[in-house]
Design an enzyme around this catalytic site. Structure first.
Site, PDB file in Angstrom:
ATOM      1  N   TYR A   1      13.354  30.975   3.980  1.00 52.21           N
ATOM      2  CA  TYR A   1      12.120  31.629   4.420  1.00 52.21           C
ATOM      3  C   TYR A   1      12.189  31.942   5.911  1.00 52.21           C
ATOM      4  O   TYR A   1      12.600  31.105   6.715  1.00 52.21           O
ATOM      5  CB  TYR A   1      10.912  30.726   4.167  1.00 52.21           C
ATOM      6  CG  TYR A   1      10.540  30.603   2.716  1.00 52.21           C
ATOM      7  CD1 TYR A   1      10.180  31.724   1.955  1.00 52.21           C
ATOM      8  CD2 TYR A   1      10.541  29.355   2.090  1.00 52.21           C
ATOM      9  CE1 TYR A   1       9.831  31.602   0.628  1.00 52.21           C
ATOM     10  CE2 TYR A   1      10.182  29.227   0.755  1.00 52.21           C
ATOM     11  CZ  TYR A   1       9.827  30.358   0.019  1.00 52.21           C
ATOM     12  OH  TYR A   1       9.484  30.239  -1.292  1.00 52.21           O
TER      13      TYR A   1
ATOM     14  N   LYS B   1       0.840  -1.201   0.000  1.00 50.95           N
ATOM     15  CA  LYS B   1       0.000   0.000   0.000  1.00 50.95           C
ATOM     16  C   LYS B   1       0.876   1.251   0.000  1.00 50.95           C
ATOM     17  O   LYS B   1       2.094   1.159   0.262  1.00 50.95           O
ATOM     18  CB  LYS B   1      -0.899  -0.022   1.238  1.00 50.95           C
ATOM     19  CG  LYS B   1      -0.132  -0.064   2.548  1.00 50.95           C
ATOM     20  CD  LYS B   1      -1.054  -0.400   3.714  1.00 50.95           C
ATOM     21  CE  LYS B   1      -0.295  -0.314   5.029  1.00 50.95           C
ATOM     22  NZ  LYS B   1      -1.132  -0.683   6.168  1.00 50.95           N
TER      23      LYS B   1
HETATM   24  C1  LIG Z   1      -0.385  -1.484   6.911  1.00 49.99           C
HETATM   25  C2  LIG Z   1      -0.954  -2.730   7.408  1.00 49.99           C
HETATM   26  C3  LIG Z   1      -0.139  -3.861   7.558  1.00 49.99           C
HETATM   27  C4  LIG Z   1       1.370  -3.815   7.457  1.00 49.99           C
HETATM   28  O1  LIG Z   1       1.871  -3.262   8.644  1.00 49.99           O
HETATM   29  P1  LIG Z   1       3.418  -3.095   8.964  1.00 49.99           P
HETATM   30  O2  LIG Z   1       3.454  -2.709  10.389  1.00 49.99           O
HETATM   31  O3  LIG Z   1       3.934  -2.037   8.050  1.00 49.99           O
HETATM   32  O4  LIG Z   1       4.064  -4.409   8.706  1.00 49.99           O
HETATM   33  C5  LIG Z   1      -0.751  -5.045   7.916  1.00 49.99           C
HETATM   34  N1  LIG Z   1      -2.090  -5.106   8.096  1.00 49.99           N
HETATM   35  C6  LIG Z   1      -2.894  -4.043   7.973  1.00 49.99           C
HETATM   36  C7  LIG Z   1      -4.355  -4.186   8.204  1.00 49.99           C
HETATM   37  C8  LIG Z   1      -2.351  -2.801   7.640  1.00 49.99           C
HETATM   38  O5  LIG Z   1      -3.160  -1.751   7.546  1.00 49.99           O
END
Ligand SMILES: *Cc1c(COP(=O)(O)O)cnc(C)c1O
Length: 374
Positions: free
Chosen positions: A265, A38
């Site tokens: 800035y 993701k």
């Molecule tokens: C993002 C996510 C993961 C992965 O988590 P990490 O801590 O990055 O390994 C697993 N399950 C769900 C539901 C998530 O939202």
């Protein structure tokens, strides 16, 4: 187009392969990796990362949105793609057209899918204590009702741990409770005659701290990229993880600032004596946190250069007085190695007061993603 012109990410796919092997070593043989790709694979680039994972035999992925799933399908990714989050009913078409598995957010959402009239493949989210999404674990009747909905092809159930990274006794017992709640739901489903579904619970820290309670899949995210959420994290499983990503940019110009002159800035940096200042072609729109203003460092020609003044949208300034040879066109490293020095994503996150997950997942669209050696 030259991909290392302005600012870019270098991906070390050998390190990614190494990390996959480390995870497979920790996981029992019946538990398959279902990497979280993701948020553009945590900023690394969803397509190159998913392709590399597929080449290593990974055949299940999780994403946050249907659009992320579509991007993977359009780049030739096969196997299972689970959408972990909300999909609006107006996008249900995409679930079918691109063969995506949708998470059932709760009983109401299941009913909405049922009422659509088409048949969907889903995994049912179970809330075992995080209280984000998922039907509450206590509501077995509702969970069974979801399983019985004729338009839902339920191929999995999953939950998510919310303190599996914690080492305190309280956090550990909370996690054990979550695991028990999840197991209770699975047993009840078996008791009621449902047997053909996959189960998954662990993210990175669930795998690394609770490797004794694995299910069919493990949803490794941040640690698969060779990054811990914070730099002091310790896990029970001892693994040797190597960072996949480096973040680099170019020195645009170098100039001398005279004693007492300000820079950037708000003129928040002020030259104490004559200083040599370099402008870099990367800024907060690329994902460099603005919290690094006058705090934080980059590497240039194997030496450390502190950030000078406020991070701008597209550029930033660093003090290179102590570095003899710096000129326009040189590389500057924000995450990764330069000579004998290295800045890890965990360190940048620490300077910015956040976790490395946020740092890498916000790395911007403008950055080219380049495989190491390319
Ligand atoms: C993002 C996510 C993961 C992965 O988590 P990490 O801590 O990055 O390994 C697993 N399950 C769900 C539901 C998530 O939202």
């Amino acid at each position: 187009m030259y991909k290392k012109g302005r600012a870019w990410i270098e991906l070390d796919m050998e390190n990614l392969k190494h990390n996959i092997e480390e995870f497979r070593r920790v996981l029992p043989p019946y538990c398959a990796l279902m990497p979280a790709v993701k948020a553009n694979a945590y900023g690394h680039g969803a397509v190159p990362v998913a392709q590399a994972l597929q080449n290593e035999g990974v055949d299940a992925f999780c994403v946050a949105s249907a659009a992320e799933g579509i991007e993977l399908r359009q780049s030739g990714i096969q196997g299972e793609i689970l959408v972990l989050g909300y999909t609006h009913p107006a996008e249900f078409d995409d679930l079918i057209a691109y063969d995506l598995i949708q998470t059932v957010i709760d009983g109401n959402y299941a009913q909405e899918m049922q009422d659509d009239g088409r048949r969907f493949t889903v995994h049912v989210g179970i809330d075992t204590g995080m209280h984000r999404i998922g039907e509450r674990w206590e509501n077995i009747e509702e969970i069974v009702r979801i399983f019985r909905l004729p338009n839902l092809n339920v191929t999995g159930v999953f939950s998510h741990l919310c303190v599996s990274d914690g080492n305190s006794a309280q956090e550990q017992s909370y996690t054990i409770e979550q695991i028990h709640h999840f197991e209770y739901v699975i047993e009840e489903l078996h008791r009621q005659g449902f047997h053909h579904f996959k189960c998954h619970l662990q993210g990175s820290y669930g795998i690394l701290n609770y490797s004794e309670c694995c299910f069919d899949y493990a949803r490794a995210g941040i640690a698969l990229y060779g990054i811990y959420s914070t730099k002091n994290d310790r896990t029970k499983a001892s693994v040797d993880l190597k960072p996949v990503l480096s973040l680099k940019t170019r020195v645009e110009s170098v100039k001398t600032l005279y004693h007492g002159e300000g820079a950037g800035y708000g003129l928040t940096y002020s030259a104490d004596g004559n200083r040599k200042i370099a402008a870099l072609s990367i800024g907060y729109a690329d994902g460099v946190p603005r919290e690094l203003s006058n705090c934080g460092y980059v590497l240039c020609n194997g030496k450390i250069a502190p950030v000078a003044g406020r991070i701008c949208m597209d550029q930033m300034l660093v003090d290179v007085t102590e570095i003899e040879t710096v000129e326009a066109g040189d590389e500057a490293v924000l995450i990764g190695k330069s000579g004998d020095l290295e800045i890890q994503a965990e360190e940048m996150a620490h300077w910015a007061g956040t976790i490395s997950n946020e740092i890498v997942s916000r790395l911007g669209e403008r950055l080219e993603r380049v495989a190491e050696g390319e």
